[in-house]
Write a protein that holds these residues in place. Structure first.
Motif, PDB file in Angstrom:
ATOM      1  N   ALA A 133      -7.275   7.122  54.600  1.00  0.00           N
ATOM      2  CA  ALA A 133      -8.037   8.357  54.036  1.00  0.00           C
ATOM      3  C   ALA A 133      -9.369   8.179  54.600  1.00  0.00           C
ATOM      4  O   ALA A 133     -10.005   9.126  55.339  1.00  0.00           O
ATOM      5  N   PHE A 174     -16.590  10.525  54.625  1.00  0.00           N
ATOM      6  CA  PHE A 174     -15.632  11.145  53.847  1.00  0.00           C
ATOM      7  C   PHE A 174     -15.987  12.419  52.874  1.00  0.00           C
ATOM      8  O   PHE A 174     -15.520  13.291  52.883  1.00  0.00           O
ATOM      9  N   LEU A 222     -15.371  16.616  53.395  1.00  0.00           N
ATOM     10  CA  LEU A 222     -15.149  17.672  52.652  1.00  0.00           C
ATOM     11  C   LEU A 222     -15.836  18.611  52.400  1.00  0.00           C
ATOM     12  O   LEU A 222     -15.535  19.954  52.435  1.00  0.00           O
ATOM     13  N   LEU A 280     -15.555  21.164  55.789  1.00  0.00           N
ATOM     14  CA  LEU A 280     -14.637  21.753  55.769  1.00  0.00           C
ATOM     15  C   LEU A 280     -14.507  22.876  54.706  1.00  0.00           C
ATOM     16  O   LEU A 280     -14.145  24.278  55.016  1.00  0.00           O
ATOM     17  N   LEU A 338     -14.527  26.939  55.665  1.00  0.00           N
ATOM     18  CA  LEU A 338     -13.505  27.754  54.986  1.00  0.00           C
ATOM     19  C   LEU A 338     -14.206  28.997  54.500  1.00  0.00           C
ATOM     20  O   LEU A 338     -13.452  30.160  54.388  1.00  0.00           O
ATOM     21  N   LEU A 363      -5.983  18.016  62.528  1.00  0.00           N
ATOM     22  CA  LEU A 363      -6.897  18.378  61.509  1.00  0.00           C
ATOM     23  C   LEU A 363      -8.226  19.117  62.038  1.00  0.00           C
ATOM     24  O   LEU A 363      -8.751  19.932  61.615  1.00  0.00           O
ATOM     25  N   PRO A 391      -8.101  22.919  64.674  1.00  0.00           N
ATOM     26  CA  PRO A 391      -8.744  24.353  64.180  1.00  0.00           C
ATOM     27  C   PRO A 391     -10.155  24.758  63.942  1.00  0.00           C
ATOM     28  O   PRO A 391     -10.378  25.688  63.566  1.00  0.00           O
ATOM     29  N   VAL A 407     -12.059  28.316  63.430  1.00  0.00           N
ATOM     30  CA  VAL A 407     -12.465  29.039  62.143  1.00  0.00           C
ATOM     31  C   VAL A 407     -13.983  29.134  62.072  1.00  0.00           C
ATOM     32  O   VAL A 407     -14.401  29.921  61.504  1.00  0.00           O
ATOM     33  N   ILE A 430      -4.746  25.446  58.430  1.00  0.00           N
ATOM     34  CA  ILE A 430      -4.779  24.173  58.579  1.00  0.00           C
ATOM     35  C   ILE A 430      -5.840  23.502  58.145  1.00  0.00           C
ATOM     36  O   ILE A 430      -6.026  22.315  57.338  1.00  0.00           O
ATOM     37  N   THR A 431      -7.062  24.357  58.326  1.00  0.00           N
ATOM     38  CA  THR A 431      -8.462  23.625  57.928  1.00  0.00           C
ATOM     39  C   THR A 431      -8.357  23.727  56.284  1.00  0.00           C
ATOM     40  O   THR A 431      -8.966  22.724  55.897  1.00  0.00           O
ATOM     41  N   ALA A 432      -7.575  24.816  55.626  1.00  0.00           N
ATOM     42  CA  ALA A 432      -7.598  24.585  54.418  1.00  0.00           C
ATOM     43  C   ALA A 432      -6.679  23.406  53.939  1.00  0.00           C
ATOM     44  O   ALA A 432      -6.940  22.756  52.546  1.00  0.00           O
ATOM     45  N   ALA A 453      -6.500  20.580  55.196  1.00  0.00           N
ATOM     46  CA  ALA A 453      -7.228  19.488  55.659  1.00  0.00           C
ATOM     47  C   ALA A 453      -7.744  18.650  54.345  1.00  0.00           C
ATOM     48  O   ALA A 453      -7.507  17.468  53.963  1.00  0.00           O
ATOM     49  N   PRO A 454      -8.691  19.407  53.590  1.00  0.00           N
ATOM     50  CA  PRO A 454      -9.321  18.604  52.536  1.00  0.00           C
ATOM     51  C   PRO A 454      -8.431  18.145  51.523  1.00  0.00           C
ATOM     52  O   PRO A 454      -8.517  16.971  50.742  1.00  0.00           O
ATOM     53  N   LEU A 467      -5.251  17.042  51.870  1.00  0.00           N
ATOM     54  CA  LEU A 467      -4.618  15.958  52.488  1.00  0.00           C
ATOM     55  C   LEU A 467      -5.339  14.793  52.461  1.00  0.00           C
ATOM     56  O   LEU A 467      -4.944  13.615  52.270  1.00  0.00           O
ATOM     57  N   LEU A 468      -6.821  15.015  52.876  1.00  0.00           N
ATOM     58  CA  LEU A 468      -7.687  13.905  52.730  1.00  0.00           C
ATOM     59  C   LEU A 468      -7.531  13.317  51.272  1.00  0.00           C
ATOM     60  O   LEU A 468      -7.662  12.213  50.952  1.00  0.00           O
TER      61      LEU A 468
END
Lengths: 479, 40
Positions: free
Chosen positions: A52, A188, A192, A195, A199, A276, A279, A283, B18-20, B22-23, B25-26
């Protein structure tokens, strides 16, 4: 809403966010590093990093402020190929996956990429490699520090020097406190944040503008953005791919993680991180294609991301972009500080100044090296030399020349030291000629091709068998 | 030659999905590592 000012926060809000996240990163870094002991604990997080944290740190480090700010800029300048070209940076992460596994297997007690070059090819190649690696590492560090100051100023109006100083100081402080454990742990959370922020923006652009309106407006006002036959953009795509591979293959940022990951984690972590990451530039970048539909006037291409965010979300958009950019900056700056310091500590301090320094001495010097590197980077960032942004393109010729000597050195026992050295020196020189005669977009491509030809020819012409067992003892005395 | 609206929407939608993921999955990886005591 069409001015850059509307994409900016007022300085008070900027300070509030800067202060809040500075406290979070320093507190988290200090907390995570509280149990760090010894050199391995400080430099390599105890060599037991799991999947992770391993995947997240590879992703976060590769998402720089460039990814969040320059991907939309490239999409605005080069259209669809701009963001696709940027996303090919992920290939470097994926190709490094088998290398990470091999590195861990061959050098279970290794510390830096310099260790490998020194033991595999000898001192001459090692010194050439160190020159390239430290030049690149410092160049990237300074350009990130400068980007911090420039972005804080652009997004909040806070003075460049103050913003740059705060961001650099925060990263230096938590890296000094917790070493690689602090770097990986904060990465980490930063991943988050990045991302979710990217998004949210993409989702708002899709909902508010829609693909059909976006496509129709772009086709009418900026048809070149949708053009699939754009020669310069296609050349950029391949150059960016090789630049990324060169950056990752040689840089201690990625090698130190290969050493730090628990056995069996390296391959999966880099492969998943690459998949990961791929993309993300699409985006982050496609929102630039909404510019014609939103009827935005973009006076500065590098502000397209924040301006679209402000148009879609108002002040909240500017806040979101600022938080994402701060997280992206910190996740790359801390990694660069830690990995470059490791290289200075083991390959310069122990390798050239104090060959008999023991682990206790190195562990105590390690923190001072991070601090000193931070001060040097800060001094180099102060004058705000704008041409330093171009320095990173310039280094493409340098880093791409290392791809073949490293990959062949890890997998082929017959590749010889002279071939590796000539490949790095001649590859760099030929790449630089291409940079000056043709353009920045071919430097890495030409350098990697020349270096490959030299490595292949010299391995065939003068094969020299290497005993892999030599790499296992990477802690031998440097004299 | 320009990219069609359907190709553009497919490209961006796949990238966003895929970007959605990712978090999510992490976090799943994090929980798995944490439960197995293999976080660090």
């Amino acid at each position: 809403m069409n001015s850059v000012q509307n994409a900016s926060l007022n300085a008070d809000t900027g300070w509030l966010i800067l202060a809040a996240f500075s406290v979070i990163w320093i507190a988290l870094g200090g907390y995570l590093g509280r149990r760090t002991t010894g050199l391995e604990g400080y430099m390599l997080a105890g060599r037991k990093v799991g999947l992770a944290l391993g995947t997240a740190t590879a992703m976060a480090t590769w998402v720089t402020s460039n990814t969040t700010m320059a991907a939309p800029q490239l999409a605005l300048q080069m259209g669809v190929w701009g963001m696709l070209g940027y996303s090919l940076g992920a290939v470097g992460l994926m190709l490094f996956a088998p290398l990470a596994r091999r590195i861990h297997a061959l050098m279970p007690s290794g510390f830096t990429s310099g260790d490998f070059i020194r033991l595999r090819y000898g001192k001459t190649t090692w010194r050439v490699f160190l020159g390239i690696s430290l030049f690149y590492g410092l160049g990237w560090l300074v350009s990130m520090g400068m980007a911090g100051g420039v972005l804080v100023h652009a997004l909040t109006g806070i003075d460049y020097r103050i913003g740059m100083t705060v961001i650099l100081a925060v990263c230096v402080l938590y890296t000094v406190l917790g070493g690689l454990r602090a770097v990986i742990g904060t990465d980490f959370l930063q991943t988050l944040i990045i991302l979710v922020g990217i998004l949210a923006l993409a989702w708002l652009a899709i909902i508010n503008v829609g693909f059909e309106h976006m496509h129709a407006a772009a086709l009418e006002q900026r048809p070149e953005l949708l053009n699939l036959l754009f020669p310069a953009a296609i050349m950029f795509l391949f150059n960016n791919l090789l630049f990324g591979v060169g950056e990752i293959f040689h840089s201690n940022v990625w090698w130190s993680r290969a050493f730090a990951f628990r056995e069996g984690v390296g391959f999966r972590a880099y492969l998943i991180a690459g998949v990961l990451w791929m993309p993300i530039p699409v985006v982050a970048g496609f929102i630039a294609l909404t510019v014609p539909a939103l009827d935005l006037n973009i006076p500065a291409a590098d502000m397209v991301g924040p301006m679209v965010a402000a148009k879609l979300l108002g002040t909240s958009g500017a806040v979101l972009v600022f938080i994402v950019v701060f997280a992206a900056l910190a996740s790359s700056l801390d990694s660069l500080l830690a990995a470059t310091s490791d290289l200075i500590l083991t390959d310069i301090y122990k390798g050239h100044i104090r060959p008999h320094a023991d682990e206790t001495e190195l562990a105590s010097v390690a923190r001072w090296v991070v601090l000193s590197l931070g001060v040097v980077a800060w001094l180099l960032c102060l004058p705000r030399i704008t041409t330093l942004a171009e320095l990173l393109y310039f280094t493409g010729a340098f880093v791409a020349s290392t791809i073949w000597p490293i990959a062949a050195g890890l997998f082929w026992k017959n590749t010889n030291p002279a071939g590796a050295t000539v490949a790095m020196v001649a590859g760099t020189a030929i790449g630089l000629i291409g940079y000056f005669l043709i353009g920045f977009y071919v430097a890495a491509l030409i350098s990697a091709t020349a270096s490959m030809a030299i490595v292949l020819f010299s391995t065939w012409w003068r094969p020299r068998e290497f005993d892999w067992r030599i790499l296992a003892n990477s802690q031998q005395v440097y004299t | 030659m320009t990219i069609s609206v359907s190709a553009l929407s497919l490209l961006v939608s796949v990238a966003t999905l895929i970007t959605a993921a990712a978090p999510v999955l992490l976090v799943v990886f994090w929980l798995t590592d944490w439960i197995r005591g293999r976080l660090w």
